[in-house]
Write an enzyme that holds these catalytic residues in place. Structure first.
Site, PDB file in Angstrom:
ATOM      1  N   GLU A   1      -6.584  -5.355   9.342  1.00  0.00           N
ATOM      2  CA  GLU A   1      -7.411  -6.567   9.448  1.00  0.00           C
ATOM      3  C   GLU A   1      -8.547  -6.418  10.448  1.00  0.00           C
ATOM      4  O   GLU A   1      -9.617  -6.996  10.278  1.00  0.00           O
ATOM      5  CB  GLU A   1      -6.541  -7.773   9.853  1.00  0.00           C
ATOM      6  CG  GLU A   1      -5.600  -8.251   8.762  1.00  0.00           C
ATOM      7  CD  GLU A   1      -4.248  -7.560   8.747  1.00  0.00           C
ATOM      8  OE1 GLU A   1      -4.085  -6.509   9.405  1.00  0.00           O
ATOM      9  OE2 GLU A   1      -3.347  -8.079   8.061  1.00  0.00           O
TER      10      GLU A   1
ATOM     11  N   ALA B   1      -3.790  -9.170   1.595  1.00  0.00           N
ATOM     12  CA  ALA B   1      -4.274 -10.420   1.023  1.00  0.00           C
ATOM     13  C   ALA B   1      -5.528 -10.074   0.220  1.00  0.00           C
ATOM     14  O   ALA B   1      -6.142  -9.030   0.438  1.00  0.00           O
ATOM     15  CB  ALA B   1      -4.590 -11.410   2.131  1.00  0.00           C
TER      16      ALA B   1
ATOM     17  N   GLY C   1      -1.587  -7.918   4.594  1.00  0.00           N
ATOM     18  CA  GLY C   1      -0.586  -8.833   4.054  1.00  0.00           C
ATOM     19  C   GLY C   1       0.516  -8.122   3.293  1.00  0.00           C
ATOM     20  O   GLY C   1       1.634  -8.640   3.184  1.00  0.00           O
TER      21      GLY C   1
ATOM     22  N   GLU D   1       2.910  -7.139   5.894  1.00  0.00           N
ATOM     23  CA  GLU D   1       3.570  -8.368   6.366  1.00  0.00           C
ATOM     24  C   GLU D   1       4.596  -8.869   5.347  1.00  0.00           C
ATOM     25  O   GLU D   1       5.655  -9.377   5.714  1.00  0.00           O
ATOM     26  CB  GLU D   1       2.509  -9.437   6.637  1.00  0.00           C
ATOM     27  CG  GLU D   1       1.627  -9.044   7.825  1.00  0.00           C
ATOM     28  CD  GLU D   1       0.415  -9.937   8.001  1.00  0.00           C
ATOM     29  OE1 GLU D   1      -0.262 -10.224   6.999  1.00  0.00           O
ATOM     30  OE2 GLU D   1       0.155 -10.337   9.144  1.00  0.00           O
TER      31      GLU D   1
HETATM   32  C1  HXC Z   1      -8.931  -7.360  -2.924  1.00  0.00           C
HETATM   33  C2  HXC Z   1      -8.574  -5.130  -3.236  1.00  0.00           C
HETATM   34  C3  HXC Z   1      -7.816  -5.058  -2.046  1.00  0.00           C
HETATM   35  C4  HXC Z   1      -7.639  -6.263  -1.302  1.00  0.00           C
HETATM   36  C5  HXC Z   1      -7.885  -3.096  -2.918  1.00  0.00           C
HETATM   37  N1  HXC Z   1      -8.585  -3.884  -3.742  1.00  0.00           N
HETATM   38  N2  HXC Z   1      -7.409  -3.787  -1.879  1.00  0.00           N
HETATM   39  N3  HXC Z   1      -9.119  -6.277  -3.658  1.00  0.00           N
HETATM   40  N4  HXC Z   1      -8.212  -7.374  -1.790  1.00  0.00           N
HETATM   41  N5  HXC Z   1      -6.899  -6.305  -0.189  1.00  0.00           N
HETATM   42  C6  HXC Z   1      -9.267  -3.513  -4.969  1.00  0.00           C
HETATM   43  C7  HXC Z   1     -10.529  -2.758  -4.698  1.00  0.00           C
HETATM   44  O1  HXC Z   1     -11.571  -3.629  -4.386  1.00  0.00           O
HETATM   45  C8  HXC Z   1     -10.745  -2.033  -6.007  1.00  0.00           C
HETATM   46  O2  HXC Z   1     -11.279  -2.954  -6.943  1.00  0.00           O
HETATM   47  C9  HXC Z   1      -9.322  -1.706  -6.433  1.00  0.00           C
HETATM   48  O3  HXC Z   1      -8.465  -2.601  -5.711  1.00  0.00           O
HETATM   49  C10 HXC Z   1      -8.922  -0.276  -6.095  1.00  0.00           C
HETATM   50  O4  HXC Z   1      -9.165  -0.060  -4.724  1.00  0.00           O
HETATM   51  P1  HXC Z   1     -10.036   1.139  -4.152  1.00  0.00           P
HETATM   52  O5  HXC Z   1     -10.550   0.717  -2.814  1.00  0.00           O
HETATM   53  O6  HXC Z   1     -11.024   1.585  -5.170  1.00  0.00           O
HETATM   54  O7  HXC Z   1      -8.928   2.271  -4.019  1.00  0.00           O
HETATM   55  P2  HXC Z   1      -8.881   3.476  -2.954  1.00  0.00           P
HETATM   56  O8  HXC Z   1     -10.247   4.071  -2.786  1.00  0.00           O
HETATM   57  O9  HXC Z   1      -7.738   4.348  -3.412  1.00  0.00           O
HETATM   58  O10 HXC Z   1      -8.502   2.805  -1.566  1.00  0.00           O
HETATM   59  C11 HXC Z   1      -7.236   2.169  -1.409  1.00  0.00           C
HETATM   60  C12 HXC Z   1      -7.242   1.306  -0.104  1.00  0.00           C
HETATM   61  C13 HXC Z   1      -8.452   0.364  -0.139  1.00  0.00           C
HETATM   62  C14 HXC Z   1      -7.311   2.224   1.122  1.00  0.00           C
HETATM   63  C15 HXC Z   1      -5.928   0.553  -0.079  1.00  0.00           C
HETATM   64  O11 HXC Z   1      -8.461  -0.342  -1.394  1.00  0.00           O
HETATM   65  C16 HXC Z   1      -8.466  -0.638   0.964  1.00  0.00           C
HETATM   66  O12 HXC Z   1      -8.815  -0.333   2.099  1.00  0.00           O
HETATM   67  N6  HXC Z   1      -8.119  -1.900   0.635  1.00  0.00           N
HETATM   68  C17 HXC Z   1      -8.141  -2.987   1.576  1.00  0.00           C
HETATM   69  C18 HXC Z   1      -6.984  -2.876   2.512  1.00  0.00           C
HETATM   70  C19 HXC Z   1      -7.052  -4.000   3.538  1.00  0.00           C
HETATM   71  O13 HXC Z   1      -7.998  -4.121   4.309  1.00  0.00           O
HETATM   72  N7  HXC Z   1      -6.021  -4.838   3.544  1.00  0.00           N
HETATM   73  C20 HXC Z   1      -5.937  -5.933   4.427  1.00  0.00           C
HETATM   74  C21 HXC Z   1      -6.487  -7.115   3.746  1.00  0.00           C
HETATM   75  S1  HXC Z   1      -6.650  -8.420   4.856  1.00  0.00           S
HETATM   76  P3  HXC Z   1     -12.573  -2.610  -7.818  1.00  0.00           P
HETATM   77  O14 HXC Z   1     -12.792  -3.867  -8.576  1.00  0.00           O
HETATM   78  O15 HXC Z   1     -13.643  -2.241  -6.873  1.00  0.00           O
HETATM   79  O16 HXC Z   1     -12.099  -1.455  -8.650  1.00  0.00           O
HETATM   80  C22 HXC Z   1      -5.188  -9.093   4.915  1.00  0.00           C
HETATM   81  C23 HXC Z   1      -5.242 -10.239   5.790  1.00  0.00           C
HETATM   82  C24 HXC Z   1      -3.907 -10.744   5.980  1.00  0.00           C
HETATM   83  O17 HXC Z   1      -4.241  -8.715   4.319  1.00  0.00           O
HETATM   84  C25 HXC Z   1      -4.032 -11.988   6.648  1.00  0.00           C
HETATM   85  C26 HXC Z   1      -2.913 -12.810   6.340  1.00  0.00           C
HETATM   86  C27 HXC Z   1      -2.202 -12.449   5.136  1.00  0.00           C
END
Ligand code: HXC
Length: 260
Positions: free
Chosen positions: A132, A66, A109, A112
């Site tokens: 999460e 998400a 997400g 999911e």
């Molecule tokens: C918003 C995101 C994002 C996310 C990545 N980006 N994931 N933006 N929401 N979930 C953005 C980053 O901010 C960054 O933007 C760009 O995408 C590239 O990501 P990087 O982090 O620079 O890439 P990398 O270093 O290769 O790392 C990849 C990654 C990391 C390991 C996937 O991005 C990460 O940990 N993302 C979050 C994963 C996460 O926690 N997902 C769960 C979300 S919570 P900028 O602008 O900085 O370049 C969720 C809740 C669900 O899903 C609840 C119900 C649906």
């Protein structure tokens, strides 16, 4: 249709291919993206030519979750009042089979979303996870339930409590994905489209009925599920496709299903 966050195409007349397309955010699932996805899925479901749907992302990410930036300032009163994420479940109402073709990150997400599809094919680069817990929250798009059904309690607890990613190989060993395809750019989409083509060559009525009864195995007790299967099975004898399919076998020829 003109979408901002997804692409749609028909690699074959019988197949709808939907590609998540927010590359700069690793396909983070913002609300407008989900509105578009639901719209595209509904259109594919309504298209009489289409027999199966393939959902994919990019080589780098199926979807990284998400959209955290969209969520971070939300308050309980907003998310509760507006039932945040409610529209995620809309796709579980789609009647045609959806194959997820996963490369790269399928996190939170994104994982999911893949779990809401009917079949998951993974590229060797696929990385699944429910991170999460690292954000101070828990899965909210069905992960605690669908992942637990898929891989069992101990593994689901480990994955959800530690937030660690799991590999395509683990996903295959645990039964989350039906197959890890060969390495190569575009390979997972190619194989998903080939599988979708096989499915789309069958009777659409039988395919939809099969999806309905298998899906019911997640909701019903065994006796209820068996009764449901039997009723749907009996109903198949009201279709032309049953007549055609069985006649073709007896006549040693290929069936020509009319989807009626
Ligand atoms: C918003 C995101 C994002 C996310 C990545 N980006 N994931 N933006 N929401 N979930 C953005 C980053 O901010 C960054 O933007 C760009 O995408 C590239 O990501 P990087 O982090 O620079 O890439 P990398 O270093 O290769 O790392 C990849 C990654 C990391 C390991 C996937 O991005 C990460 O940990 N993302 C979050 C994963 C996460 O926690 N997902 C769960 C979300 S919570 P900028 O602008 O900085 O370049 C969720 C809740 C669900 O899903 C609840 C119900 C649906």
């Amino acid at each position: 249709a003109d979408y901002e966050h997804i692409l749609t195409s028909k690699p074959e007349p019988t197949i709808s291919l939907i590609t998540l397309n927010r590359p700069r955010a690793l396909n983070a699932l913002c609300s407008p993206l989900f509105v578009e996805l639901n719209d595209a899925l509904r259109k594919a479901d309504e298209d009489p030519e289409v027999g199966a749907i393939v959902l994919t992302g990019s080589e780098r990410a199926f979807a990284a979750g998400a959209d955290i930036k969209e969520m971070k300032d939300k308050e309980f009163s907003d998310v509760y009042k507006n039932n945040f994420l409610e529209n995620w479940a809309t796709m579980t109402k789609i009647r045609k089979p959806i194959i997820a073709a996963v490369s790269g990150f399928a996190l939170g997400g994104g994982c999911e979303l893949a779990l809401m599809c009917d079949i998951i094919l993974a590229s060797p680069t696929a990385k699944f996870g429910q991170p999460e817990i690292n954000l101070g929250v828990i899965p909210g798009g069905g992960g605690s339930q669908r992942l637990t059904h898929a891989i069992g309690k101990s593994r689901a607890m480990e994955i959800i409590l530690t937030g660690r990613q799991f590999s395509a190989l683990e996903a295959e060993q645990w039964g989350v994905v039906s197959k890890v395809v060969e390495e190569g750019e575009g390979q997972v989409v190619k194989e998903a489209v080939a599988m979708a083509k096989v499915i789309a060559s069958k009777s659409q009525i039988a395919v939809q009925a099969a999806k309905e009864v298998v899906s019911a195995a997640y909701e019903l007790s065994l006796p209820e599920g068996l009764r449901f299967e039997r009723r749907i099975f009996h109903g198949m004898f009201a279709t032309n496709d049953q007549k055609e399919g069985m006649a073709a076998f007896a006549e040693k020829r290929k069936p020509n299903f009319s989807h009626s």
